[in-house]
Design a protein around this motif. Structure first.
Motif, PDB file in Angstrom:
ATOM      1  N   PHE A 118      11.617  22.838  12.440  1.00  0.00           N
ATOM      2  CA  PHE A 118      10.584  22.330  11.538  1.00  0.00           C
ATOM      3  C   PHE A 118      11.004  22.364  10.071  1.00  0.00           C
ATOM      4  CE2 PHE A 118       6.414  21.214  13.521  1.00  0.00           C
ATOM      5  CZ  PHE A 118       6.918  21.047  14.795  1.00  0.00           C
ATOM      6  N   GLY A 119      12.008  23.179   9.760  1.00  0.00           N
ATOM      7  CA  GLY A 119      12.554  23.141   8.406  1.00  0.00           C
ATOM      8  C   GLY A 119      13.177  21.782   8.110  1.00  0.00           C
ATOM      9  N   ARG A 120      13.857  21.252   9.109  1.00  0.00           N
ATOM     10  CA  ARG A 120      14.456  19.922   8.927  1.00  0.00           C
ATOM     11  C   ARG A 120      13.392  18.851   8.831  1.00  0.00           C
ATOM     12  NH1 ARG A 120      19.709  18.909  12.547  1.00  0.00           N
ATOM     13  NH2 ARG A 120      19.433  16.915  11.509  1.00  0.00           N
ATOM     14  N   ARG A 121      12.336  19.006   9.610  1.00  0.00           N
ATOM     15  CA  ARG A 121      11.243  18.028   9.515  1.00  0.00           C
ATOM     16  C   ARG A 121      10.625  18.069   8.123  1.00  0.00           C
ATOM     17  NH1 ARG A 121       7.880  17.163  15.122  1.00  0.00           N
ATOM     18  NH2 ARG A 121       9.445  18.005  16.510  1.00  0.00           N
ATOM     19  N   ARG A 122      10.458  19.290   7.618  1.00  0.00           N
ATOM     20  CA  ARG A 122       9.869  19.408   6.280  1.00  0.00           C
ATOM     21  C   ARG A 122      10.766  18.733   5.234  1.00  0.00           C
ATOM     22  NH1 ARG A 122       5.851  22.643   4.250  1.00  0.00           N
ATOM     23  NH2 ARG A 122       5.866  24.185   5.907  1.00  0.00           N
ATOM     24  N   ASP A 123      12.062  18.940   5.364  1.00  0.00           N
ATOM     25  CA  ASP A 123      13.008  18.268   4.449  1.00  0.00           C
ATOM     26  C   ASP A 123      12.843  16.755   4.531  1.00  0.00           C
ATOM     27  OD1 ASP A 123      14.094  20.655   3.695  1.00  0.00           O
ATOM     28  OD2 ASP A 123      15.914  20.464   4.914  1.00  0.00           O
ATOM     29  N   ALA A 124      12.734  16.246   5.753  1.00  0.00           N
ATOM     30  CA  ALA A 124      12.605  14.791   5.926  1.00  0.00           C
ATOM     31  C   ALA A 124      11.303  14.303   5.278  1.00  0.00           C
ATOM     32  CB  ALA A 124      12.639  14.431   7.411  1.00  0.00           C
ATOM     33  N   PHE A 125      10.208  15.033   5.493  1.00  0.00           N
ATOM     34  CA  PHE A 125       8.931  14.631   4.877  1.00  0.00           C
ATOM     35  C   PHE A 125       9.044  14.651   3.349  1.00  0.00           C
ATOM     36  CE2 PHE A 125       6.437  16.218   8.818  1.00  0.00           C
ATOM     37  CZ  PHE A 125       6.429  14.948   9.383  1.00  0.00           C
ATOM     38  N   ARG A 150       0.808  -1.225   0.000  1.00  0.00           N
ATOM     39  CA  ARG A 150       0.000   0.000   0.000  1.00  0.00           C
ATOM     40  C   ARG A 150       0.840   1.274   0.000  1.00  0.00           C
ATOM     41  NH1 ARG A 150      -5.502  -0.816   1.311  1.00  0.00           N
ATOM     42  NH2 ARG A 150      -5.717   1.371   0.710  1.00  0.00           N
ATOM     43  N   GLY A 151       2.143   1.197   0.420  1.00  0.00           N
ATOM     44  CA  GLY A 151       2.916   2.432   0.374  1.00  0.00           C
ATOM     45  C   GLY A 151       4.055   2.479   1.361  1.00  0.00           C
ATOM     46  N   VAL A 152       4.238   3.666   1.948  1.00  0.00           N
ATOM     47  CA  VAL A 152       5.425   3.984   2.735  1.00  0.00           C
ATOM     48  C   VAL A 152       5.021   4.596   4.077  1.00  0.00           C
ATOM     49  CG1 VAL A 152       7.509   5.446   2.807  1.00  0.00           C
ATOM     50  CG2 VAL A 152       6.781   4.422   0.641  1.00  0.00           C
ATOM     51  N   MET A 153       5.771   4.228   5.111  1.00  0.00           N
ATOM     52  CA  MET A 153       5.610   4.856   6.429  1.00  0.00           C
ATOM     53  C   MET A 153       6.972   5.347   6.891  1.00  0.00           C
ATOM     54  SD  MET A 153       6.095   4.449   9.973  1.00  0.00           S
ATOM     55  CE  MET A 153       5.650   3.063  11.012  1.00  0.00           C
ATOM     56  N   ALA A 154       6.991   6.496   7.585  1.00  0.00           N
ATOM     57  CA  ALA A 154       8.246   6.987   8.149  1.00  0.00           C
ATOM     58  C   ALA A 154       7.981   7.748   9.442  1.00  0.00           C
ATOM     59  CB  ALA A 154       8.976   7.896   7.144  1.00  0.00           C
ATOM     60  N   ILE A 155       8.983   7.719  10.298  1.00  0.00           N
ATOM     61  CA  ILE A 155       8.971   8.463  11.558  1.00  0.00           C
ATOM     62  C   ILE A 155      10.221   9.332  11.568  1.00  0.00           C
ATOM     63  CG2 ILE A 155       8.755   8.300  14.068  1.00  0.00           C
ATOM     64  CD1 ILE A 155       8.286   5.250  13.704  1.00  0.00           C
ATOM     65  N   PRO A 156      10.204  10.472  10.873  1.00  0.00           N
ATOM     66  CA  PRO A 156      11.412  11.306  10.873  1.00  0.00           C
ATOM     67  C   PRO A 156      11.781  11.739  12.285  1.00  0.00           C
ATOM     68  CG  PRO A 156       9.937  11.985   9.128  1.00  0.00           C
ATOM     69  CD  PRO A 156       9.181  11.000   9.985  1.00  0.00           C
ATOM     70  N   GLU A 157      13.048  11.977  12.462  1.00  0.00           N
ATOM     71  CA  GLU A 157      13.570  12.421  13.753  1.00  0.00           C
ATOM     72  C   GLU A 157      12.789  13.649  14.228  1.00  0.00           C
ATOM     73  OE1 GLU A 157      17.931  13.890  15.411  1.00  0.00           O
ATOM     74  OE2 GLU A 157      17.469  13.914  13.288  1.00  0.00           O
TER      75      GLU A 157
END
Ligand SMILES: *Cc1c(COP(=O)(O)O)cnc(C)c1O
Length: 205
Positions: free
Chosen positions: A148-155, A136-143
């Motif tokens: 939040f800029g880094r979180r956005r990059d990870a997403f 069905r797809g992909v799951m991730a738990i970014p650090e």
């Protein structure tokens, strides 16, 4: 105009009692996420009459594949080849195929769960070839970075992996990312499912 369908809400009920799940179910919530196989099995059995949808979102040990395949509707944390054969073998014929997301680690050393981005394509092919599993797809738990800029990059990196998977497997439709703190950001970056626990159930003790 945003023409994407709204993201689905997965209510993460780990450590919360079955009564708390039942209370949210009366408000219309159908999909619940658990981190530990046996805790999820116990709640799913206690609440079987409600016909809820159960997602395993925590690390899966290979010796728990049987219970996971028998009880859950989705496994979001498939991150290694070794889990595929037992999940496929133990998925009961009486149930629909087990929905599977490949969990990917986009933070390298900072996180230990999830496969390397370079391994996603081979894992996806192997899941797609298993007759009792449904990719069905992909799951991730970014650090959980305070930046939040880094979180956005990870997403965005997770989104790119998801889009690449979709070109190989057109039936893939689920990008699971974002939690209580950052689900809005995740939806902006293309999440089709957000996993929210403490915001719904209160802080975990
Ligand atoms: C606990 C957990 C969540 C929910 O976290 P909250 O911050 O309480 O919303 C989501 N995904 C995974 C994989 C989790 O383990």
């Amino acid at each position: 105009m945003n023409r994407r369908p709204p993201a689905r809400l997965l209510a993460v009920s780990k450590t919360k009692p079955a009564e708390a799940v039942a209370a949210l179910a009366t408000l219309g919530q159908r999909a619940f996420g658990e981190n530990y196989v046996l805790e999820g099995v116990a709640k799913a059995q206690a609440l079987a009459a409600l016909g809820l949808e159960w997602h395993l979102i925590g690390h899966l040990q290979s010796n728990k594949c049987r219970e996971a395949a028998e009880t859950f509707d989705w496994v979001q944390s498939l991150d290694r080849e070794k889990l595929i054969a037992p999940l496929n073998r133990f998925r009961p014929e009486s149930r629909p195929r087990l929905n599977v997301l490949i969990q990917v680690n986009v933070d390298g050393e900072a996180s230990k769960s999830g496969c390397e981005p370079a391994d996603v394509a081979a894992l996806a092919d192997a899941v797609a070839a298993a007759p009792r599993l449904q990719l069905r797809g992909v799951m991730a738990i970014p650090e959980p970075s305070p930046d939040f800029g880094r979180r956005r990059d990870a997403f965005q990196r997770v989104r790119a992996i998801y889009e690449a998977m979709r070109t190989q497997h057109p039936g893939v439709d689920t990008l699971s990312m974002g939690m209580s703190e950052d689900y809005l950001l995740a939806v902006e970056e293309g999440a089709t499912m957000v996993r929210v626990g403490s915001l719904l159930f209160g802080k975990r003790g």
